[in-house]
Write a protein that holds these residues in place. Structure first.
Motif, PDB file in Angstrom:
ATOM      1  N   VAL A 172       0.817  -1.075  -0.100  1.00  0.00           N
ATOM      2  CA  VAL A 172      -0.091  -0.009  -0.021  1.00  0.00           C
ATOM      3  C   VAL A 172       0.750   1.225  -0.104  1.00  0.00           C
ATOM      4  O   VAL A 172       0.583   2.265  -0.787  1.00  0.00           O
ATOM      5  N   ALA A 173       2.038   1.295   0.877  1.00  0.00           N
ATOM      6  CA  ALA A 173       2.601   2.519   0.996  1.00  0.00           C
ATOM      7  C   ALA A 173       3.042   2.869  -0.356  1.00  0.00           C
ATOM      8  O   ALA A 173       3.335   4.064  -0.613  1.00  0.00           O
ATOM      9  N   PRO A 174       3.862   1.835  -1.032  1.00  0.00           N
ATOM     10  CA  PRO A 174       4.588   2.189  -2.365  1.00  0.00           C
ATOM     11  C   PRO A 174       3.493   2.552  -3.345  1.00  0.00           C
ATOM     12  O   PRO A 174       3.772   3.874  -4.162  1.00  0.00           O
ATOM     13  N   PHE A 175       2.227   2.126  -3.370  1.00  0.00           N
ATOM     14  CA  PHE A 175       1.345   2.527  -4.217  1.00  0.00           C
ATOM     15  C   PHE A 175       0.847   3.923  -3.880  1.00  0.00           C
ATOM     16  O   PHE A 175       0.744   4.407  -5.121  1.00  0.00           O
ATOM     17  N   LEU A 182       1.230   6.724  -6.562  1.00  0.00           N
ATOM     18  CA  LEU A 182      -0.089   7.893  -6.841  1.00  0.00           C
ATOM     19  C   LEU A 182       0.145   9.078  -6.632  1.00  0.00           C
ATOM     20  O   LEU A 182      -0.310  10.086  -7.463  1.00  0.00           O
ATOM     21  N   GLY A 183       0.932   9.646  -5.573  1.00  0.00           N
ATOM     22  CA  GLY A 183       1.276  10.855  -5.291  1.00  0.00           C
ATOM     23  C   GLY A 183       2.096  11.429  -6.092  1.00  0.00           C
ATOM     24  O   GLY A 183       1.962  12.596  -6.679  1.00  0.00           O
ATOM     25  N   ASP A 184       3.116  10.645  -6.582  1.00  0.00           N
ATOM     26  CA  ASP A 184       4.067  11.160  -7.775  1.00  0.00           C
ATOM     27  C   ASP A 184       3.281  11.637  -8.987  1.00  0.00           C
ATOM     28  O   ASP A 184       3.775  12.647  -9.448  1.00  0.00           O
ATOM     29  N   LEU A 185       2.302  10.609  -9.158  1.00  0.00           N
ATOM     30  CA  LEU A 185       1.578  10.951 -10.430  1.00  0.00           C
ATOM     31  C   LEU A 185       0.773  12.136 -10.220  1.00  0.00           C
ATOM     32  O   LEU A 185       0.663  12.981 -11.287  1.00  0.00           O
ATOM     33  N   LEU A 186       0.170  12.641  -9.171  1.00  0.00           N
ATOM     34  CA  LEU A 186      -0.359  13.905  -8.919  1.00  0.00           C
ATOM     35  C   LEU A 186       0.319  14.947  -8.418  1.00  0.00           C
ATOM     36  O   LEU A 186      -0.057  15.892  -8.302  1.00  0.00           O
ATOM     37  N   LEU A 229       2.498  15.194  -5.656  1.00  0.00           N
ATOM     38  CA  LEU A 229       2.334  15.328  -4.287  1.00  0.00           C
ATOM     39  C   LEU A 229       3.460  14.795  -3.864  1.00  0.00           C
ATOM     40  O   LEU A 229       3.892  13.642  -4.347  1.00  0.00           O
ATOM     41  N   GLU A 230       4.077  15.406  -2.581  1.00  0.00           N
ATOM     42  CA  GLU A 230       5.139  14.764  -2.062  1.00  0.00           C
ATOM     43  C   GLU A 230       4.631  13.735  -0.860  1.00  0.00           C
ATOM     44  O   GLU A 230       3.919  14.080  -0.054  1.00  0.00           O
ATOM     45  N   VAL A 231       4.817  12.553  -1.119  1.00  0.00           N
ATOM     46  CA  VAL A 231       4.402  11.437  -0.058  1.00  0.00           C
ATOM     47  C   VAL A 231       5.838  10.992   0.529  1.00  0.00           C
ATOM     48  O   VAL A 231       6.604  10.346  -0.083  1.00  0.00           O
ATOM     49  N   ALA A 232       5.754  10.905   1.811  1.00  0.00           N
ATOM     50  CA  ALA A 232       6.814  10.042   2.497  1.00  0.00           C
ATOM     51  C   ALA A 232       6.622   8.612   2.353  1.00  0.00           C
ATOM     52  O   ALA A 232       5.558   8.222   2.245  1.00  0.00           O
ATOM     53  N   SER A 233       7.885   8.001   2.611  1.00  0.00           N
ATOM     54  CA  SER A 233       7.628   6.573   2.114  1.00  0.00           C
ATOM     55  C   SER A 233       7.215   5.733   3.146  1.00  0.00           C
ATOM     56  O   SER A 233       6.151   4.711   3.049  1.00  0.00           O
ATOM     57  N   GLU A 234       6.889   6.242   4.291  1.00  0.00           N
ATOM     58  CA  GLU A 234       5.909   5.815   5.534  1.00  0.00           C
ATOM     59  C   GLU A 234       5.115   6.839   5.911  1.00  0.00           C
ATOM     60  O   GLU A 234       5.473   7.840   6.550  1.00  0.00           O
ATOM     61  N   SER A 235       3.902   6.772   5.502  1.00  0.00           N
ATOM     62  CA  SER A 235       3.100   7.934   5.731  1.00  0.00           C
ATOM     63  C   SER A 235       1.944   7.386   6.545  1.00  0.00           C
ATOM     64  O   SER A 235       1.708   6.207   6.619  1.00  0.00           O
ATOM     65  N   ALA A 250       9.717   8.803  13.074  1.00  0.00           N
ATOM     66  CA  ALA A 250      10.144  10.012  13.256  1.00  0.00           C
ATOM     67  C   ALA A 250       8.438  10.776  13.970  1.00  0.00           C
ATOM     68  O   ALA A 250       7.656  10.733  13.363  1.00  0.00           O
ATOM     69  N   ALA A 251       8.829  11.391  15.317  1.00  0.00           N
ATOM     70  CA  ALA A 251       7.645  11.831  15.743  1.00  0.00           C
ATOM     71  C   ALA A 251       7.174  13.226  15.179  1.00  0.00           C
ATOM     72  O   ALA A 251       7.687  14.263  15.798  1.00  0.00           O
ATOM     73  N   ASN A 252       6.671  13.358  14.057  1.00  0.00           N
ATOM     74  CA  ASN A 252       6.462  14.791  13.663  1.00  0.00           C
ATOM     75  C   ASN A 252       4.938  15.398  13.985  1.00  0.00           C
ATOM     76  O   ASN A 252       3.964  14.477  14.093  1.00  0.00           O
ATOM     77  N   LEU A 253       5.104  16.628  14.377  1.00  0.00           N
ATOM     78  CA  LEU A 253       3.880  17.232  14.936  1.00  0.00           C
ATOM     79  C   LEU A 253       3.228  17.582  13.669  1.00  0.00           C
ATOM     80  O   LEU A 253       3.457  18.830  13.215  1.00  0.00           O
ATOM     81  N   THR A 254       2.278  16.879  12.838  1.00  0.00           N
ATOM     82  CA  THR A 254       1.771  17.343  11.829  1.00  0.00           C
ATOM     83  C   THR A 254       0.474  16.835  11.654  1.00  0.00           C
ATOM     84  O   THR A 254      -0.021  15.546  12.336  1.00  0.00           O
ATOM     85  N   PHE A 255      -0.487  17.383  10.860  1.00  0.00           N
ATOM     86  CA  PHE A 255      -1.754  16.867  10.649  1.00  0.00           C
ATOM     87  C   PHE A 255      -1.798  16.401   9.008  1.00  0.00           C
ATOM     88  O   PHE A 255      -2.938  15.935   8.578  1.00  0.00           O
ATOM     89  N   ASN A 256      -0.608  16.365   8.584  1.00  0.00           N
ATOM     90  CA  ASN A 256      -0.951  16.005   6.902  1.00  0.00           C
ATOM     91  C   ASN A 256      -0.704  14.468   7.033  1.00  0.00           C
ATOM     92  O   ASN A 256       0.398  13.963   7.234  1.00  0.00           O
ATOM     93  N   PRO A 257      -1.933  14.027   6.267  1.00  0.00           N
ATOM     94  CA  PRO A 257      -1.433  12.494   6.387  1.00  0.00           C
ATOM     95  C   PRO A 257      -0.508  11.924   5.467  1.00  0.00           C
ATOM     96  O   PRO A 257      -0.282  10.595   5.487  1.00  0.00           O
ATOM     97  N   LEU A 258       0.077  12.690   4.589  1.00  0.00           N
ATOM     98  CA  LEU A 258       1.063  12.494   3.510  1.00  0.00           C
ATOM     99  C   LEU A 258       2.459  12.092   4.157  1.00  0.00           C
ATOM    100  O   LEU A 258       3.603  11.662   3.643  1.00  0.00           O
ATOM    101  N   GLU A 259       2.515  12.692   5.451  1.00  0.00           N
ATOM    102  CA  GLU A 259       3.991  12.879   5.941  1.00  0.00           C
ATOM    103  C   GLU A 259       3.976  11.560   7.019  1.00  0.00           C
ATOM    104  O   GLU A 259       2.629  10.851   7.314  1.00  0.00           O
ATOM    105  N   ALA A 260       5.235  11.238   7.498  1.00  0.00           N
ATOM    106  CA  ALA A 260       5.376  10.208   8.599  1.00  0.00           C
ATOM    107  C   ALA A 260       4.939  10.756   9.747  1.00  0.00           C
ATOM    108  O   ALA A 260       5.151  11.847  10.314  1.00  0.00           O
ATOM    109  N   VAL A 261       4.225   9.723  10.734  1.00  0.00           N
ATOM    110  CA  VAL A 261       3.862  10.230  11.971  1.00  0.00           C
ATOM    111  C   VAL A 261       4.310   8.839  12.668  1.00  0.00           C
ATOM    112  O   VAL A 261       4.698   7.800  12.403  1.00  0.00           O
ATOM    113  N   SER A 262       4.245   9.264  14.025  1.00  0.00           N
ATOM    114  CA  SER A 262       4.517   8.184  15.009  1.00  0.00           C
ATOM    115  C   SER A 262       3.400   8.062  16.132  1.00  0.00           C
ATOM    116  O   SER A 262       2.736   8.915  16.292  1.00  0.00           O
ATOM    117  N   THR A 263       3.012   7.044  16.607  1.00  0.00           N
ATOM    118  CA  THR A 263       1.952   6.880  17.612  1.00  0.00           C
ATOM    119  C   THR A 263       2.528   6.489  18.872  1.00  0.00           C
ATOM    120  O   THR A 263       3.750   6.068  18.787  1.00  0.00           O
TER     121      THR A 263
END
Lengths: 458, 436
Positions: free
Chosen positions: A290-293, A297-301, A303-309, A392-405
């Motif tokens: 799913v992540a590579p997909f 898809l993001g590249d096609l559109l 958009l910058e998508v992190a490899s772990e989003s 990486a514990a990013n403080l972000t609401f952007n679903p395309l970035e890597a977040v940590s839980t």
């Protein structure tokens, strides 16, 4: 250890047969009926021999290490009089390490080897004495119990009382588990707050738990602010719910209201399979497929998508939760009484109007309950986010970035080498406490909703 | 209400025309709704298919492993005196030398050190273990020349399986041009084959994908599940009997019940923390052991088993209880002789499903150290070991390309066990389920 357990079992079975035949002979010779059947006399001897002795053995296994430590220390103190307490501690740790790894041949100090052999001898002797003691104790108990067999001895009543107590104790295990969870989390969390200010933990905006291992090391002091983790958890959970709730609820509605019984009989087990797939499999699916997909898809559109989003992890988590939502909502919807539906149909409403305006409002409490339970599952879900959401514990609401839980951080803090007193390890328990607290509240609310719903219709 | 409002506004239309128009709209809406339902069911089921297909597609190639046929010169002058006496004393470097010599014989033109090193890396570094086992098993081999199929390295294997493309520039791929030409030559000489990958089922874990196997993880999982079952099933059933049949209706019983329901929804990782905090650091049980893993998982499955068992006991009709009591059975006899046997199929079904969940559980096992890299196959319940799902997690984390297919294959193995358990549970339910 297995030998002594077998010996005790053997003795107890022996006692069982003796007791049985003794009871039978008593009844025959005196020509009167026994209070309880002979088999109960046998069982009485059997259980009352095995149970206490097993408890003793269990207790021994738990505190044997403590006694052996005491012995080791006293040997060492006699042997090395001129050493202080810390040095003796060090030697004891060394010896124990030798014992575990069996690397005696590498040791060169003859004194230490002598002490080691002395210690081994003690250890062996102690086990032998204990086994002999326990075995004689079992024989003694059997003799004592056999004496008690009489015509009017209420063996069955006693056994039944004992069994009830055992059953009761079994039901206490669940309570003890909760107590264990809360206490282990609580004490470690308190220790964590000794090192880190609770306010920094609860309101800190930065999470980077890399602390120095030695005090003279140059390293970042480490920041333990939980907010980025909570945001990451919230984000993945939200994405998961955006997938799981519509798909799950619509599936439940279709299966319970429209589907032919035969379709239902095929689809429901298929969804149950979806629910039974281990989360590590979903994690692999998310990371490899799913992540590579999504990235492509993001590249096609453009958009910058992190490899772990967060998006990949959330989507797959949503798929995982679909069957959970659908089966719980299915139960809830089916429980709505048929009379409500028939009333609505009778007034000329179509099926979808009935569902949307009658059935769903009637089932609302139950559905809310099941969605809340699903949310609590998504929050506690570990493997998918560990494998697909990133570290990486990013403080972000952007679903395309890597977040940590929260769960990801617990895993990364505790996997690998750890020392028990570092703030890093303790932080995992504080995170666990947070997780437990939030899911518990959600569960209590959800169960209250479901219960209220049941009270209305059942 | 809407109906009335609309009626007042649209006076120019005749009532019958209006209502039939509206009916059409409502019916369309009905169809749309139904379609939406169908689509979401279809989507949910197709997720399952996509998942399965992607795993099978990635994992099916792991069934075969590429091997090369080497003739290895075991004449006595190649061994030290000590080894001739006791083959067990043979060193890894000596074994490597044997396989390398036989490779050089095949490719005498390869001269430079760096080229030779690349040539050697065609063979798996695990080949020497297999050679060693052979020599130890049959020491008569020493002195002769033997032909053995040895595993190729993971890169060579991936190349043969088409996962390394030739059109990528040589410096960007792990498998270089000259290695490809050597391998092609070996192929044209008929010295390369793809055979059934038995190593996947008989070896423990390894850093080398080509010889990494799942046996250690499988046995670890088996021990873990055994402990889980032995603890959680009896305790769960006994607790269910107490709560369903004997407990007085009071505050304390209520606390137990609420507690069990909540425990069933606690995240599994929290149970791992419990295991770490209580079993490992307080009671000092061994780390990484299936014993502790089983204890943690049994606490996790306990609530499920209790809930299922209670439902199953509750389903036994009152008439049977009354009949037993009426014939003079005590309450305990009624439960143990009549209610429990009748509820047993349901309880067993629940137990198997609980075990299936425990088999797939990963997170709590990570907490108690069952993630260590362990080559040896465990033989006792307190040996350090790993479990199948954890093995999957470990392999999924490994960077080698060849581990992707092995991870997928391990997932297929895990899913096979899970589906079998589920199937057995369903069969059991169908065969013994009674509708009262």
């Amino acid at each position: 250890m297995t030998l002594i357990i077998f010996l005790i079992l053997f003795a107890a079975v022996f006692g069982y047969y003796i007791a049985q035949s003794k009871a039978a002979t008593i009844s025959l010779t005196q020509g009167k009926k026994l209070n309880s059947l002979p088999i109960y006399h046998g069982l009485y001897v059997l259980t009352l021999t095995v149970l206490p002795l097993l408890l003793i053995i269990l207790f021994w296994m738990l505190c044997k290490g403590y006694f052996l430590d005491k012995i080791l220390f006293s040997i060492l103190e006699n042997e090395f009089v001129n050493l202080n307490f810390d040095q003796i501690n060090l030697l004891a740790a060394k010896l124990k390490n030798m014992y575990v790894s069996q690397l005696v041949s590498q040791e060169t100090d003859p004194n230490l080897i002598r002490v080691y052999q002395e210690y081994l001898l003690y250890e062996e002797n102690i086990s032998i004495y204990f086994n002999i003691l326990v075995f004689f104790l079992s024989i003694l108990i059997i003799f004592f119990l056999l004496k008690k067999i009489k015509l009017d001895f209420p063996a069955r009543k006693k056994i039944e009382r004992l069994l009830t107590i055992v059953f009761f104790l079994a039901s206490i295990v669940a309570v003890l588990t909760t107590v264990g969870i809360i206490s282990s989390l609580f004490f470690e969390t308190v220790r964590f707050f000794d090192k880190i200010n609770p306010l920094d933990f609860l309101f800190g905006l930065e999470w980077s738990p890399q602390t120095a291992i030695r005090s003279d090391q140059v390293a970042a002091q480490g920041a333990f602010g939980i907010i980025p983790l909570l945001v990451g958890t919230l984000l993945t959970t939200l994405i998961a719910m955006f997938v799981a709730v519509p798909f799950g609820l619509m599936s439940a509605i279709y299966l319970s209201e429209y589907a032919h019984p035969r379709t239902r009989a095929i689809i429901k087990p298929a969804l149950e399979i979806l629910a039974g797939i281990p989360t590590v499999v979903y994690g692999f699916f998310a990371a490899i497929t799913v992540a590579p997909f999504i990235r492509d898809l993001g590249d096609l559109l453009g958009l910058e998508v992190a490899s772990e989003s967060a998006l990949a992890a959330g989507l797959v988590m949503g798929i995982m939760i679909i069957p959970f939502v659908s089966s719980m909502s299915d139960d809830v919807i089916t429980a709505v009484p048929r009379s409500l539906r028939e009333g609505s149909w009778g007034l000329g409403a179509t099926r979808s109007e009935t569902i949307l305006q009658v059935v769903l409002p009637a089932a609302l409490a139950g559905i809310v309950g099941s969605v809340l339970l699903a949310v609590s599952r998504a929050i506690g879900e570990t493997m998918i986010v560990v494998m697909a959401a990133g570290l990486a514990a990013n403080l972000t609401f952007n679903p395309l970035e890597a977040v940590s839980t929260v769960t990801v951080q617990i895993v990364t803090l505790l996997v690998g080498d750890q020392e028990f007193d570092s703030a890093k390890t303790l932080a995992a328990f504080a995170l666990g406490m947070t997780l437990f607290f939030f899911t518990l509240i959600l569960n209590v609310i959800a169960l209250a909703f479901v219960k209220r719903y049941r009270e209305v219709y059942e | 209400m809407n109906n009335l409002d609309n009626n007042n506004q649209l006076t120019d239309e005749s009532p019958s025309e209006y209502s039939s128009d509206r009916l059409l709209k409502r019916q369309k809406k009905e169809k749309r709704f139904q379609l939406l339902g169908k689509l979401s069911v279809l989507a949910s089921v197709s997720f399952l298919f996509i998942l399965f297909i992607s795993i099978i597609e990635k994992g099916s190639s792991a069934i075969r492993q590429s091997e090369v046929l080497l003739s290895i010169d075991l004449s006595t002058e190649n061994f030290r005196q000590e080894v001739l006496m006791d083959p067990k004393k043979i060193r890894g470097s000596e074994l490597n030398k044997l396989t390398r010599n036989s490779l050089i014989k095949l490719f005498p033109n390869v001269q430079s050190r760096s080229d030779r090193r690349m040539l050697y890396s065609l063979i798996s570094s695990g080949a020497r273990h297999e050679l060693r086992d052979r020599i130890i098993q049959n020491r008569d081999l020493i002195g002769g020349i033997i032909s053995v199929w040895l595993p190729l390295s993971d890169d060579a294997d991936m190349y043969l399986k088409g996962n390394i493309k030739k059109d990528v520039p040589s410096n960007l791929r792990r498998f270089k041009d000259n290695q490809i030409s050597w391998l092609d030559q070996l192929m044209s000489d008929g010295l390369v084959r793809k055979s059934f990958n038995f190593r996947f089922f008989t070896n423990g874990d390894s850093r080398e994908p080509e010889i990494a196997g799942t046996l250690g993880a499988l046995i670890g999982s088996f021990f873990t599940l055994l402990v889980t079952f032995l603890i959680s099933f009896p305790i769960g059933v006994m607790a269910a009997i107490y709560l369903e049949e004997f407990s007085p209706k009071n505050r304390f019983t209520e606390i137990i019940e609420v507690n069990i329901n909540n425990l069933a929804a606690v995240p599994s990782i929290v149970f791992g923390l419990l295991g770490l905090g209580v079993f490992l650091s307080f009671f000092e049980f061994p780390r990484s052991a299936p014993l502790v893993g089983g204890m943690v998982l049994s606490l996790m499955t306990l609530p499920t088993i209790i809930i299922v068992s209670r439902a199953s006991l509750k389903a036994v009709p009152g008439s049977i209880r009354e009949a037993a009591l009426g014939l003079g059975a005590s309450k305990m006899q009624m439960v143990l002789h009549h209610v429990l046997p009748l509820g047993m199929p349901g309880i067993l079904t629940g137990g198997i499903l609980g075990m299936a969940r425990a088999l797939g559980e990963t997170a709590p096992l990570l907490m108690i150290g069952m993630v260590a890299f362990i080559v040896d196959i465990p033989t006792k319940i307190d040996d350090p070991s790993t479990a199948l799902p954890v093995q999957i997690f470990l392999w999924a984390d490994s960077p080698e390309r060849a581990f992707v297919e092995r991870t997928s294959a391990a997932i297929m193995l895990l899913l096979f066990f899970l589906l079998t358990m589920n199937f057995v549970a369903v069969l059991l339910r169908q065969k013994f389920e009674k509708r009262w």
